[in-house]
Design a protein around this motif. Structure first.
Motif, short mmCIF file in Angstrom:
data_model
loop_
_atom_site.label_atom_id
_atom_site.label_comp_id
_atom_site.label_asym_id
_atom_site.label_seq_id
_atom_site.Cartn_x
_atom_site.Cartn_y
_atom_site.Cartn_z
N GLU A 206 0.82 -1.21 0.00
CA GLU A 206 0.00 0.00 0.00
C GLU A 206 0.86 1.26 0.00
O GLU A 206 0.57 2.21 -0.73
N THR A 210 1.81 4.42 -3.35
CA THR A 210 1.66 5.88 -3.28
C THR A 210 2.78 6.61 -4.00
O THR A 210 2.61 7.79 -4.36
N TRP A 248 -2.28 -9.82 -3.70
CA TRP A 248 -3.11 -8.62 -3.61
C TRP A 248 -4.39 -8.89 -2.83
O TRP A 248 -4.78 -8.12 -1.97
N GLN A 253 -6.94 -5.05 3.64
CA GLN A 253 -7.84 -4.05 3.09
C GLN A 253 -8.57 -4.54 1.84
O GLN A 253 -9.47 -3.86 1.34
#
Length: 307
Positions: A206, A210, A248, A253
């Motif tokens: 994650e 970004t 993944w 999440q």
């Protein structure tokens, strides 16, 4: 533009078993990645998948019992052992995973200043310490006087001031508070935007998403997929390799679905595709030869079933 190219890298270690019999453990096989100027490649995968070993192979800091094959090029020229030594810490800089890389007998401010290759070293060190919220008195401390987070920020500072063209960051953010972690990641993005090639080794997909441009997924010592960051979305429909998709979807999440089985140890690698024993798509053909990595849909994948 490619700065550093690794093609079909294999690394094995000589070990002695009972009766002084010599045995080779192959820990990396046919691994390929490319680092490009102005881009960040994030390398993800389970522990033991070869991420840190790749970094050490590039820098020429593997132990003496290691054997290497394959091709490595820097700026279009072969990366020989002598060239690795000449470039290490100058044009290729490492942000190591372990804070033990700091010299225990040297004050940390001086250690950072030795990495500055041009300009005022003291000024550069003070500025980077201020950026990472290290108080002025920290420069006169020894490594044993630092907290884990302070030591990691010192290592980051060393790479930032080095002026290197290639930055290899091996798990650089553990121990950092969220604010400093975000700033450290943004600094890597700034370095890339200024023309550096950055390889970010991390377990945190994650965070990598970004700042990274591409994600390389490692499994049992090889590259199974290299994909643009925007492929890591939804249910992973745009990903190519079964392991990438499973990795993944295993994230909390996302679907939080565990992957059955475990990554094989380097001493017990299966024949053929290394992921085949855990793969729902595996066929007898997968167990005969390791697939070649190939171009597919704007990425690269090592799977005969990927479409």
């Amino acid at each position: 533009m490619s700065i550093l190219e690794v093609e079909n890298l294999s690394v094995s270690f000589k070990q002695y078993t009972s009766g002084l019999r010599q045995k080779n453990h192959q820990v990396i096989s046919n691994l390929s990645i490319t680092l490009k100027a102005g881009k960040i490649l994030a390398v993800v995968g389970a522990s033991g998948s070869g991420k840190s070993l790749l970094a050490h192979a590039i820098l020429g800091i593997l132990p003496d019992n290691a054997s290497i094959s394959g091709k490595m090029k820097y700026a279009g020229e072969e990366l020989t052992p002598d060239r690795k030594m000449a470039l290490r810490g100058k044009e290729i800089a490492l942000v190591p995973q372990s804070v033990n890389y700091l010299d225990p007998l040297m004050r940390v401010g001086k250690q950072v200043r030795t990495a500055v290759k041009s300009g005022a070293a003291v000024t550069a060190q003070k500025m980077v310490f201020k950026r990472y919220r290290l108080k002025p008195e920290v420069e006169n401390m020894y490594p044993f006087q630092l907290s884990g987070g302070m030591a990691r920020r010192t290592l980051l500072s060393t790479a930032i001031v080095s002026g290197a063209k290639v930055i290899i960051a091996d798990e650089p953010t553990p121990g950092l508070d969220p604010t400093v972690m975000k700033e450290a990641l943004n600094n890597f993005r700034e370095l890339a935007d200024a023309g550096c090639a950055v390889m970010l080794i991390t377990h945190d997909i994650e965070s990598a998403l970004t700042i990274a441009d591409e994600i390389a997924v490692f499994y049992a010592g090889t590259t199974v997929e290299i994909a643009p960051v925007n492929n890591f979305s939804g249910k992973g429909e745009d990903l190519r390799h079964p392991y990438s998709k499973a990795l993944w979807r295993a994230l909390p999440q996302n679907d939080f679905i565990p992957i059955p089985g475990s990554q094989p140890h380097s001493s017990a690698l299966p024949p053929g595709c290394l992921f085949a024993p855990r793969c729902p798509l595996a066929t007898p053909e997968c167990q005969s030869n390791q697939p070649e990595i190939r171009e597919l849909r704007g990425g690269r994948v090592r799977c005969i079933h990927a479409t």
